[in-house]
Design a protein around this motif. Structure first.
Motif, PDB file in Angstrom:
ATOM      1  N   VAL A  72       0.877  -1.180   0.000  1.00  0.00           N
ATOM      2  CA  VAL A  72       0.000   0.000   0.000  1.00  0.00           C
ATOM      3  C   VAL A  72       0.906   1.219   0.000  1.00  0.00           C
ATOM      4  CG1 VAL A  72      -1.809   1.280   1.205  1.00  0.00           C
ATOM      5  CG2 VAL A  72      -1.789  -1.228   1.288  1.00  0.00           C
ATOM      6  N   ARG A  73       0.724   2.076  -0.995  1.00  0.00           N
ATOM      7  CA  ARG A  73       1.548   3.270  -1.136  1.00  0.00           C
ATOM      8  C   ARG A  73       0.682   4.518  -1.235  1.00  0.00           C
ATOM      9  NH1 ARG A  73       6.710   1.635  -2.466  1.00  0.00           N
ATOM     10  NH2 ARG A  73       6.873  -0.548  -3.137  1.00  0.00           N
ATOM     11  N   SER A  74       1.278   5.642  -0.860  1.00  0.00           N
ATOM     12  CA  SER A  74       0.598   6.922  -0.968  1.00  0.00           C
ATOM     13  C   SER A  74       0.919   7.543  -2.314  1.00  0.00           C
ATOM     14  CB  SER A  74       1.045   7.845   0.161  1.00  0.00           C
ATOM     15  OG  SER A  74       0.302   9.039   0.149  1.00  0.00           O
ATOM     16  N   LEU A  75      -0.105   8.009  -3.022  1.00  0.00           N
ATOM     17  CA  LEU A  75       0.055   8.657  -4.318  1.00  0.00           C
ATOM     18  C   LEU A  75       0.210  10.165  -4.142  1.00  0.00           C
ATOM     19  CD1 LEU A  75      -2.658   6.684  -6.332  1.00  0.00           C
ATOM     20  CD2 LEU A  75      -0.169   6.351  -6.389  1.00  0.00           C
ATOM     21  N   PRO A  76       0.736  10.865  -5.149  1.00  0.00           N
ATOM     22  CA  PRO A  76       0.904  12.323  -5.026  1.00  0.00           C
ATOM     23  C   PRO A  76      -0.390  13.076  -4.723  1.00  0.00           C
ATOM     24  CG  PRO A  76       2.171  11.484  -6.877  1.00  0.00           C
ATOM     25  CD  PRO A  76       1.354  10.342  -6.384  1.00  0.00           C
TER      26      PRO A  76
END
Length: 355
Positions: free
Chosen positions: A105-109
């Motif tokens: 799970v990653r944070s997008l801009p």
């Protein structure tokens, strides 16, 4: 790539509870998605050993809106609860997607979250992580462990006492599972030895709501500080049921201090004591399955995650249901409801924009 408002990872007690409350506002598949790694409905219950019955289980609590079946107490828990969870998913049209393994799970801009899986990618504005602990059995490390010529196994692999017939078995762990294993294995084994790091804290009398709230508060205090959560039973103590009382009186639950090292044919203490063993059964619990959240860098110096209720204190997008004080069947229900309430407020704030 699919876009939803909320992704729920895990369809055990906490995940299904969260999905139930999400379903009141959002449409499954477009408003929210539930992703589950397990092959079938049932959460961790589907993997429990066949000898864990409704008589020996340490409590089963209903999901919101549907009562738990009440079969004969000799009935194994795994099949009944798996069927109950499956019926629950159908009744409330939760449309759980499985088997889906979440890789990261990653944070997008744009502040949304990218949930990458082995079956594609979901983009979400908020996340409820309800992965529990079953996927991460804890194996302690002790000097000489690699030299042991016998078998080492864990509660996660336990399927009943038959596999230990005629063996000398050392059971490690101070929780309910360790005691249940000992009581089952002792009649068929050549010998059993029970070791724990700490003296068991026996609890007599009823476990009333006040004692329950006090125990949960103690666990919650740890996660508020960012420390690794303790199990609720570590602060409640072990209930002295009639079966446990009888096992203590019979010498089955005769606790020994933790050994100092493992030798090829058994375990040894620095005072010279040695116990031969064919098998070491590690009933040493589990840890939270959170590796897929590593890109978000949520863990603090204490090894845990600073929490405010179910919400990660530093990130209002992320809720952990079934973590810390909510890592119980009753607590998981409350966590699902609380997480959804806060996420609705968060999404409403996004929709209204800056004041």
């Amino acid at each position: 790539m699919r876009e939803v408002d909320v992704v729920v990872i895990g369809a055990g007690q906490a995940g299904l509870s969260a999905a139930y409350f999400l379903r009141r506002r959002f449409e499954p598949g477009t408003g929210f998605a539930v992703l589950d790694h397990a092959p079938h409905a049932g959460g961790a219950w589907q993997f429990r050993w066949p000898t864990l019955t409704f008589k020996t289980v340490n409590g089963v609590y209903q999901l919101p809106g549907m009562a738990v079946p009440e079969p004969d107490e000799s009935t194994p828990v795994a099949g009944v609860i798996s069927e109950y969870f499956a019926a629950y998913e159908r009744e409330f049209d939760l449309r759980v997607e499985r088997p889906v393994s979440v890789r990261s799970v990653r944070s997008l801009p744009d502040k949304r979250l990218e949930v990458a899986t082995d079956r594609g990618t979901w983009i979400a504005k908020a996340l409820i992580n309800a992965t529990g602990t079953w996927e991460r059995p804890f194996w302690p490390r002790y000097t000489g462990q690699e030299t042991f010529r016998g078998r080492q196994t864990h509660t996660a692999q336990y399927r009943g006492p038959e596999a230990f017939a005629g063996e000398r078995v050392v059971v490690v762990g101070g929780g309910i599972s360790a005691m249940q294993h000992l009581m089952e294995i002792h009649p068929v084994a050549a010998a059993t030895t029970w070791v724990t790091r700490r003296e068991p804290q026996w609890r007599s009398g009823d476990f009333n709501p006040d004692r329950g709230r006090e125990a949960v508060a103690m666990v919650e205090e740890r996660v508020r500080k960012g420390l690794r959560p303790q199990s609720v039973i570590s602060v409640t103590g072990v209930p002295l049921t009639p079966e446990i009382r009888a096992a203590r009186e019979a010498g089955i639950l005769d606790r020994n201090p933790m050994f100092d090292r493992i030798e090829p044919d058994g375990v040894a203490w620095d005072d010279g004591r040695f116990v031969p063993a064919d098998t070491i059964l590690w009933a040493t619990g589990f840890r939270a399955a959170l590796d897929h959240l590593a890109p978000l860098k949520l863990r603090g110096p204490g090894g845990g995650i600073v929490m405010d209720g179910t919400r990660v204190a530093a990130d209002p997008r992320i809720h952990l249901a079934g973590y810390g004080p909510s890592a119980s069947t009753i607590g998981a229900n409350r966590a699902g409801r609380s997480a959804v309430r806060e996420i609705r407020e968060y999404l409403d704030g996004l929709a209204s924009g800056p004041a």
